[in-house]
Design a protein around this motif. Structure first.
Motif, short mmCIF file in Angstrom:
data_model
loop_
_atom_site.label_atom_id
_atom_site.label_comp_id
_atom_site.label_asym_id
_atom_site.label_seq_id
_atom_site.Cartn_x
_atom_site.Cartn_y
_atom_site.Cartn_z
N SER A 110 0.83 -1.20 0.00
CA SER A 110 0.00 0.00 0.00
C SER A 110 0.87 1.26 0.00
O SER A 110 0.61 2.20 -0.76
N ALA A 111 1.92 1.27 0.82
CA ALA A 111 2.79 2.45 0.89
C ALA A 111 3.48 2.70 -0.43
O ALA A 111 3.56 3.84 -0.91
N ILE A 112 4.01 1.64 -1.05
CA ILE A 112 4.73 1.80 -2.30
C ILE A 112 3.80 2.27 -3.41
O ILE A 112 4.12 3.21 -4.16
N ILE A 113 2.64 1.65 -3.53
CA ILE A 113 1.70 2.03 -4.58
C ILE A 113 1.22 3.46 -4.37
O ILE A 113 1.14 4.25 -5.33
N ARG A 114 0.91 3.81 -3.13
CA ARG A 114 0.48 5.19 -2.87
C ARG A 114 1.57 6.18 -3.25
O ARG A 114 1.29 7.25 -3.83
N GLY A 115 2.81 5.84 -2.94
CA GLY A 115 3.92 6.71 -3.31
C GLY A 115 4.07 6.84 -4.80
O GLY A 115 4.34 7.94 -5.32
N MET A 116 3.90 5.74 -5.52
CA MET A 116 4.04 5.77 -6.97
C MET A 116 2.94 6.61 -7.62
O MET A 116 3.21 7.43 -8.50
N VAL A 117 1.70 6.40 -7.17
CA VAL A 117 0.58 7.16 -7.74
C VAL A 117 0.73 8.64 -7.43
O VAL A 117 0.50 9.51 -8.28
N LYS A 118 1.16 8.96 -6.21
CA LYS A 118 1.38 10.36 -5.83
C LYS A 118 2.44 11.00 -6.70
O LYS A 118 2.37 12.20 -7.02
N ASP A 136 -10.29 -3.43 -2.26
CA ASP A 136 -11.27 -2.36 -2.49
C ASP A 136 -10.73 -1.02 -2.00
O ASP A 136 -10.97 0.03 -2.63
N VAL A 137 -10.02 -1.03 -0.87
CA VAL A 137 -9.45 0.22 -0.35
C VAL A 137 -8.48 0.82 -1.36
O VAL A 137 -8.52 2.02 -1.68
N LEU A 138 -7.59 -0.03 -1.92
CA LEU A 138 -6.61 0.46 -2.89
C LEU A 138 -7.28 0.91 -4.18
O LEU A 138 -6.92 1.94 -4.76
N ALA A 139 -8.26 0.13 -4.63
CA ALA A 139 -8.95 0.48 -5.87
C ALA A 139 -9.74 1.77 -5.72
O ALA A 139 -9.70 2.65 -6.60
N ASN A 140 -10.43 1.90 -4.61
CA ASN A 140 -11.25 3.10 -4.41
C ASN A 140 -10.41 4.35 -4.17
O ASN A 140 -10.74 5.44 -4.66
N ASP A 141 -9.32 4.19 -3.42
CA ASP A 141 -8.49 5.35 -3.09
C ASP A 141 -7.59 5.77 -4.24
O ASP A 141 -7.34 6.97 -4.44
N LEU A 142 -7.09 4.77 -4.99
CA LEU A 142 -6.02 5.07 -5.95
C LEU A 142 -6.38 4.74 -7.40
O LEU A 142 -5.69 5.19 -8.32
#
Length: 285
Positions: A30-38, A57-63
């Protein structure tokens, strides 16, 4: 710990976006993907797989990334696969993957699993970059060690470094055993500082301050000291310590107490214990 030579570190090379799939959707994924998308990475070029639909669902909905509960979907989606499951279930997970697993490249964040062991689990001499991130990656302040065999492609090295740089700093090591040093110096060390902070908080409260005030004092002091370490890269740590230590003053008295207790030896023994345990765990996975 020795770094790889400048010719094998991909720091200055531009990373071209590609589909990347993460098998496992835990905190580090989650941290890595969030960093990449950001950082602007296209969300539709990222996938996470996990048995838990709730985590997906959390990752799909948020990112807005792609998700699947079937790990085989990761292999259909991407040529580069990030192995982000617990080490104790990695072998079974790899065994259950379709034969196309042997044609992929891998980045591993599974602690304690050697490149050779991952290749054995995947039943092929696949290319693997082994990484060791730490928990501050969750707030973008991570420190990750990376290792790859000599025949690992530059493209895979660049991809691995890019992914992990989105959650902090990275350091390539030449020898795989150096990853165990990374564990002792960065992977486990946040816990050392938390334990130090606990002891400081306890004593501060014994001296009369409230729990809230004690936590603020200790946390801010340690965070500020850490920032000073980062912002003075050309100054050795001993000099920074000396700059705070006036002869005959309060800090000098505290430092003398540490010397009497052989703090340096205590820290060295603790780090060696971490290295020894890391080697033992690697041998048993």
């Amino acid at each position: 710990m020795s770094q790889v030579s400048a010719g094998t570190t991909p720091h200055s090379t531009q990373f071209t976006h590609e589909n990347i799939a993460f098998i496992g959707a835990g905190n580090m994924t989650s941290a890595i993907i969030r960093g990449m998308v950001k950082a602007g990475y296209p969300a539709n070029m990222l996938m996470a797989t996990n048995p838990s639909q709730e985590k997906l669902d959390v990752l799909a909905n948020d990112l807005g990334i792609m998700t699947a509960t079937d790990n085989a979907a990761a292999l259909d989606f991407a040529e580069t696969i990030v192995l982000a499951v617990k080490p104790q279930i990695l072998a079974d997970m790899c065994a259950a993957l379709p034969e196309s697993k042997q044609d992929k490249s891998y980045i591993s964040i599974a602690a304690g699993v050697s490149v050779a062991r991952i290749q054995e689990m995947l039943d092929a001499p696949v290319q693997v970059v082994r990484t060791m991130p730490n928990t501050p990656s969750a707030i973008g302040m991570g420190m990750t060690g990376l290792y790859a065999q000599n025949n690992t492609s530059t493209d895979l090295r660049i991809c691995a470094e890019y992914c992990l740089k989105q959650v902090g700093e990275t350091l390539w090591v030449t020898h795989e055993d150096d990853i165990n040093t990374v564990i002792a110096a960065a992977g486990s060390s946040p816990a050392y500082l938390f334990m130090f902070a606990e002891a400081m908080q306890t004593k501060t409260q014994e001296l009369g301050l409230t729990e809230q005030d004690a936590k603020l004092l200790v946390a801010q002091a340690l965070a500020g000291a850490g920032k000073m370490l980062l912002e003075n890269p050309d100054t050795d740590f001993a000099t920074l310590r000396s700059n705070v230590t006036s002869k005959g003053g309060t800090t000098a008295a505290a430092i003398a107490s540490f010397h009497t207790a052989n703090l340096a030896d205590i820290i060295a023994d603790a780090m060696q214990a971490a290295v020894d345990r890391a080697r033992e765990m690697q041998a048993n996975i």
